[in-house]
Scaffold this active site. Structure first.
Site, PDB file in Angstrom:
ATOM      1  N   ASP A  58      -7.560  -4.675   9.484  1.00  0.00           N
ATOM      2  CA  ASP A  58      -6.860  -3.387   9.424  1.00  0.00           C
ATOM      3  C   ASP A  58      -7.665  -2.317  10.152  1.00  0.00           C
ATOM      4  O   ASP A  58      -8.557  -1.703   9.584  1.00  0.00           O
ATOM      5  CB  ASP A  58      -6.618  -2.973   7.964  1.00  0.00           C
ATOM      6  CG  ASP A  58      -5.742  -1.727   7.874  1.00  0.00           C
ATOM      7  OD1 ASP A  58      -5.251  -1.273   8.915  1.00  0.00           O
ATOM      8  OD2 ASP A  58      -5.555  -1.207   6.751  1.00  0.00           O
TER       9      ASP A  58
ATOM     10  N   TRP B  76       0.865  -1.179   0.000  1.00  0.00           N
ATOM     11  CA  TRP B  76       0.000   0.000   0.000  1.00  0.00           C
ATOM     12  C   TRP B  76       0.903   1.230   0.000  1.00  0.00           C
ATOM     13  O   TRP B  76       1.819   1.327   0.810  1.00  0.00           O
ATOM     14  CB  TRP B  76      -0.903   0.046   1.246  1.00  0.00           C
ATOM     15  CG  TRP B  76      -1.602   1.377   1.320  1.00  0.00           C
ATOM     16  CD1 TRP B  76      -2.617   1.809   0.520  1.00  0.00           C
ATOM     17  CD2 TRP B  76      -1.273   2.479   2.178  1.00  0.00           C
ATOM     18  NE1 TRP B  76      -2.954   3.103   0.835  1.00  0.00           N
ATOM     19  CE2 TRP B  76      -2.149   3.539   1.842  1.00  0.00           C
ATOM     20  CE3 TRP B  76      -0.326   2.682   3.187  1.00  0.00           C
ATOM     21  CZ2 TRP B  76      -2.108   4.773   2.493  1.00  0.00           C
ATOM     22  CZ3 TRP B  76      -0.287   3.912   3.837  1.00  0.00           C
ATOM     23  CH2 TRP B  76      -1.180   4.942   3.489  1.00  0.00           C
TER      24      TRP B  76
ATOM     25  N   HIS C  93     -11.828   1.691   2.269  1.00  0.00           N
ATOM     26  CA  HIS C  93     -11.171   2.467   1.211  1.00  0.00           C
ATOM     27  C   HIS C  93     -12.048   2.804   0.016  1.00  0.00           C
ATOM     28  O   HIS C  93     -11.537   3.010  -1.082  1.00  0.00           O
ATOM     29  CB  HIS C  93      -9.926   1.708   0.708  1.00  0.00           C
ATOM     30  CG  HIS C  93      -8.767   1.791   1.643  1.00  0.00           C
ATOM     31  ND1 HIS C  93      -7.499   1.383   1.321  1.00  0.00           N
ATOM     32  CD2 HIS C  93      -8.684   2.266   2.916  1.00  0.00           C
ATOM     33  CE1 HIS C  93      -6.685   1.579   2.342  1.00  0.00           C
ATOM     34  NE2 HIS C  93      -7.388   2.112   3.321  1.00  0.00           N
TER      35      HIS C  93
ATOM     36  N   HIS D 148      -8.683  -6.451   3.690  1.00  0.00           N
ATOM     37  CA  HIS D 148      -8.405  -5.742   4.928  1.00  0.00           C
ATOM     38  C   HIS D 148      -9.766  -5.465   5.540  1.00  0.00           C
ATOM     39  O   HIS D 148     -10.466  -4.536   5.127  1.00  0.00           O
ATOM     40  CB  HIS D 148      -7.645  -4.435   4.673  1.00  0.00           C
ATOM     41  CG  HIS D 148      -6.167  -4.632   4.648  1.00  0.00           C
ATOM     42  ND1 HIS D 148      -5.261  -3.598   4.581  1.00  0.00           N
ATOM     43  CD2 HIS D 148      -5.431  -5.772   4.720  1.00  0.00           C
ATOM     44  CE1 HIS D 148      -4.036  -4.097   4.600  1.00  0.00           C
ATOM     45  NE2 HIS D 148      -4.112  -5.408   4.671  1.00  0.00           N
TER      46      HIS D 148
ATOM     47  N   GLU E 174      -2.848  -2.814  -2.801  1.00  0.00           N
ATOM     48  CA  GLU E 174      -4.028  -2.281  -2.103  1.00  0.00           C
ATOM     49  C   GLU E 174      -4.385  -0.875  -2.575  1.00  0.00           C
ATOM     50  O   GLU E 174      -3.553   0.038  -2.537  1.00  0.00           O
ATOM     51  CB  GLU E 174      -3.751  -2.256  -0.585  1.00  0.00           C
ATOM     52  CG  GLU E 174      -4.897  -1.680   0.239  1.00  0.00           C
ATOM     53  CD  GLU E 174      -4.582  -1.634   1.731  1.00  0.00           C
ATOM     54  OE1 GLU E 174      -3.429  -1.944   2.128  1.00  0.00           O
ATOM     55  OE2 GLU E 174      -5.494  -1.267   2.502  1.00  0.00           O
TER      56      GLU E 174
ATOM     57  N   ASP F  88      -9.625  -3.080   0.917  1.00  0.00           N
ATOM     58  CA  ASP F  88      -9.795  -2.646   2.303  1.00  0.00           C
ATOM     59  C   ASP F  88     -11.210  -2.096   2.435  1.00  0.00           C
ATOM     60  O   ASP F  88     -11.603  -1.185   1.681  1.00  0.00           O
ATOM     61  CB  ASP F  88      -8.734  -1.569   2.607  1.00  0.00           C
ATOM     62  CG  ASP F  88      -8.768  -1.085   4.041  1.00  0.00           C
ATOM     63  OD1 ASP F  88      -9.858  -0.760   4.530  1.00  0.00           O
ATOM     64  OD2 ASP F  88      -7.692  -1.003   4.665  1.00  0.00           O
TER      65      ASP F  88
ATOM     66  N   LYS G 230      -6.865   2.722  -2.593  1.00  0.00           N
ATOM     67  CA  LYS G 230      -7.534   3.600  -1.624  1.00  0.00           C
ATOM     68  C   LYS G 230      -8.201   4.739  -2.381  1.00  0.00           C
ATOM     69  O   LYS G 230      -7.671   5.214  -3.382  1.00  0.00           O
ATOM     70  CB  LYS G 230      -6.502   4.138  -0.624  1.00  0.00           C
ATOM     71  CG  LYS G 230      -7.088   4.841   0.574  1.00  0.00           C
ATOM     72  CD  LYS G 230      -6.027   5.071   1.646  1.00  0.00           C
ATOM     73  CE  LYS G 230      -6.630   5.766   2.866  1.00  0.00           C
ATOM     74  NZ  LYS G 230      -5.663   5.924   3.947  1.00  0.00           N
TER      75      LYS G 230
ATOM     76  N   ASP H  48     -10.480   3.142   9.467  1.00  0.00           N
ATOM     77  CA  ASP H  48      -9.894   2.074  10.284  1.00  0.00           C
ATOM     78  C   ASP H  48     -10.489   1.929  11.681  1.00  0.00           C
ATOM     79  O   ASP H  48      -9.738   1.773  12.648  1.00  0.00           O
ATOM     80  CB  ASP H  48      -8.381   2.311  10.408  1.00  0.00           C
ATOM     81  CG  ASP H  48      -7.710   2.378   9.048  1.00  0.00           C
ATOM     82  OD1 ASP H  48      -7.633   1.353   8.390  1.00  0.00           O
ATOM     83  OD2 ASP H  48      -7.297   3.485   8.656  1.00  0.00           O
TER      84      ASP H  48
ATOM     85  N   ASP I  43     -12.454   8.366   8.547  1.00  0.00           N
ATOM     86  CA  ASP I  43     -11.505   7.356   9.026  1.00  0.00           C
ATOM     87  C   ASP I  43     -11.844   5.985   8.450  1.00  0.00           C
ATOM     88  O   ASP I  43     -12.992   5.546   8.505  1.00  0.00           O
ATOM     89  CB  ASP I  43     -11.536   7.282  10.552  1.00  0.00           C
ATOM     90  CG  ASP I  43     -10.592   6.206  11.057  1.00  0.00           C
ATOM     91  OD1 ASP I  43      -9.416   6.224  10.659  1.00  0.00           O
ATOM     92  OD2 ASP I  43     -11.035   5.327  11.809  1.00  0.00           O
TER      93      ASP I  43
HETATM   94  C1  LIG Z   1      -0.922   0.283   8.128  1.00  0.00           C
HETATM   95  C2  LIG Z   1      -1.583  -0.316   6.924  1.00  0.00           C
HETATM   96  O1  LIG Z   1      -0.713  -0.809   6.007  1.00  0.00           O
HETATM   97  C3  LIG Z   1      -2.481   0.639   6.276  1.00  0.00           C
HETATM   98  O2  LIG Z   1      -3.577   0.759   7.155  1.00  0.00           O
HETATM   99  C4  LIG Z   1      -2.998   0.311   4.894  1.00  0.00           C
HETATM  100  O3  LIG Z   1      -3.300  -1.043   4.740  1.00  0.00           O
HETATM  101  C5  LIG Z   1      -4.167   1.150   4.702  1.00  0.00           C
HETATM  102  O4  LIG Z   1      -5.252   0.659   4.720  1.00  0.00           O
HETATM  103  C6  LIG Z   1      -3.965   2.612   4.580  1.00  0.00           C
HETATM  104  O5  LIG Z   1      -5.148   3.292   4.642  1.00  0.00           O
HETATM  105 MN    MN Z   2      -5.606  -1.452   4.588  1.00  0.00          MN
END
Ligand SMILES: C[C@H](O)[C@H](O)[C@@H](O)C(=O)CO
Ligand code: MN
Length: 429
Positions: free
Chosen positions: A328, A187, A264, A288, A228, A261, A230, A298, A296
């Site tokens: 993640d 990523w 994302h 993920h 990955e 993810d 985003k 995560d 956000d």
């Molecule tokens: C820390 C990770 O690699 C990171 O979260 C990545 O996977 C991601 O999702 C960035 O937004």
């Molecule tokens: Mn991720």
């Protein structure tokens, strides 16, 4: 009050109920035991790592909160992970980032080697925990202007290309040591805060850099490269070089694992609807599993409709052997071990619920055009006694049943994590 015989009784009643729907619980549990979730190391220390900097996180990643007890060393992180695994049924993996090597002095990212991860490899073998890996393209002076592999400066690009090459070697060594492929996920944060004059040039540079990194053919028995995408990050609101379309095309054309993810994408766009599409064209998928909340991407994974839909798709499509399930999220406002336990247990519960569905029956009804019965049975399934099967699964796996794991976390917090308060460093962003 929960006790063993009540759990057993509830389980037996639940098994009867599922069997009346044509679902064989033992078969579901047998499949469940083979599911290995890749637990992400970075929840344990707020994505700081062990490079010896002050933990200033960058490149659109932000951890908020200052709950005491962050793991500050690799030994503390391993201790926390071992404790977290003891709360989670089954045998799971560990997803390590490159910045979690044990460097014993300054080692820049382009110079890291297997030796810096030998303790992790040894620990993984001793604990029967297989490792996955990630190059770290953030929190570094050469990423401070928001660009790495797509940087216009060829020297900076080369530095990050060398990091990628080094990480592939480390991942291959991990896979060889554990006798199972190490998934190595790329990523990169590269993107613009404001409107680009050229969307094309950075994408061409990113593709060329990745091609250079992947030039050496490594055995798929040792490592699998994943990429990955985003949609946006903090500071890259207008444009991210590695968009979904970019990596979808890249993964298809280069036969790479695609990483999706759950945080994302646009808020109304769901990963669950993408799984069966992308698996028509890419060999394997890395997930993920995360939870986006506004800006956000995560938050700790909850037992949400989308989590259940993701796991249903994996089971309904018979993709368990083509989807690598990683987590993640990072939250520094709650106990970090609890965050792992909550998120991982939820992911597993959702898989179990999907395995307990009368999938074949539902799909036959659909082929028959009986959408009334399809909807009716899907809805009835939602209130079937999955909790009784889950409790039994936890008990027979030797991990706490129900919320009993929380008491164990409280004890761990008092006996272990609270002693770390003096050197706490939490990052707000
Ligand atoms: C820390 C990770 O690699 C990171 O979260 C990545 O996977 C991601 O999702 C960035 O937004
Ligand atoms: Mn991720």
């Amino acid at each position: 009050m929960t006790n063993k015989s009540n759990i057993q009784k509830a389980y037996e009643l639940a098994v009867e109920q599922y069997e009346s729907q044509g679902v064989y619980v033992q078969q579901a549990l047998d499949r469940m035991r083979d599911v290995a979730i890749s637990v992400h190391c970075w929840q344990g220390d707020d994505v700081v790592g062990f490079e010896g900097n002050d933990g200033a996180l960058g490149n659109g990643l932000a951890v908020t909160g200052n709950y005491p007890g962050r793991a500050r060393t690799s030994d503390e992180l391993r201790s926390d992970l071992q404790f977290a695994y003891s709360l989670i049924p089954g045998n799971h993996r560990l997803n390590l980032h490159a910045l979690y090597g044990e460097f014993h002095g300054a080692v820049d990212r382009d110079a890291i080697g297997v030796e810096h991860f030998q303790s992790w490899i040894d620990w993984g073998r001793a604990q029967n925990v297989d490792l996955d890996f990630n190059p770290s393209y953030f929190s570094h002076e050469k990423a401070s202007d928001g660009f790495t592999l797509a940087h216009p400066d060829s020297g900076i690009r080369q530095f990050w290309i060398d990091h990628g090459i080094a990480c592939r070697k480390i991942a291959a060594a991990m896979g060889q040591a554990q006798g199972d492929p190490c998934v190595n996920n790329f990523w990169v944060p590269d993107g613009f805060k404001d409107i680009p004059a050229s969307r094309k040039d950075p994408r061409q540079r990113l593709a060329a850099s990745l091609d250079e990194i992947f030039t050496e053919k490594l055995s798929a028995e040792h490592t699998l490269d994943a990429v990955e995408c985003k949609l946006f990050g903090i500071g890259s609101e207008s444009y991210v070089v590695g968009s979904h379309e970019f990596y979808m095309g890249y993964a298809i054309s280069r036969n790479k694992v695609l990483c999706l993810d759950a945080g994302h994408f646009h808020p109304t766009e769901v990963v669950s609807d993408k799984i069966s599409s992308v698996l028509m064209y890419v060999p394997e998928l890395l997930l993920h599993v995360s939870r986006g909340v506004r800006w956000d991407s995560d938050h700790v994974v909850t037992y949400s409709d989308e989590l259940q839909a993701i796991m249903q798709e994996i089971v309904r499509g018979d993709y368990l052997n083509r989807v690598h399930i990683g987590l993640d999220f990072f939250d520094a406002s709650i106990n970090r071990v609890a965050a792992w336990a909550i998120g991982t247990r939820n992911a597993l519960k959702a898989i179990l619920a999907a395995l307990l569905e009368p999938t074949e029956k539902l799909q036959q009804l659909e082929r028959d055009g009986d959408y009334t019965a399809r909807l009716a049975l899907m809805e009835e399934h939602k209130t079937m006694p999955m909790g009784a099967i889950w409790d039994h699964y936890c008990q027979t796996s030797g991990v706490p049943v129900g919320a009993q794991w929380l008491e164990k976390v409280r004890e761990y917090e008092t006996n272990v994590q609270s002693g770390r308060q003096s050197k706490l460093s939490a990052v707000d962003g």
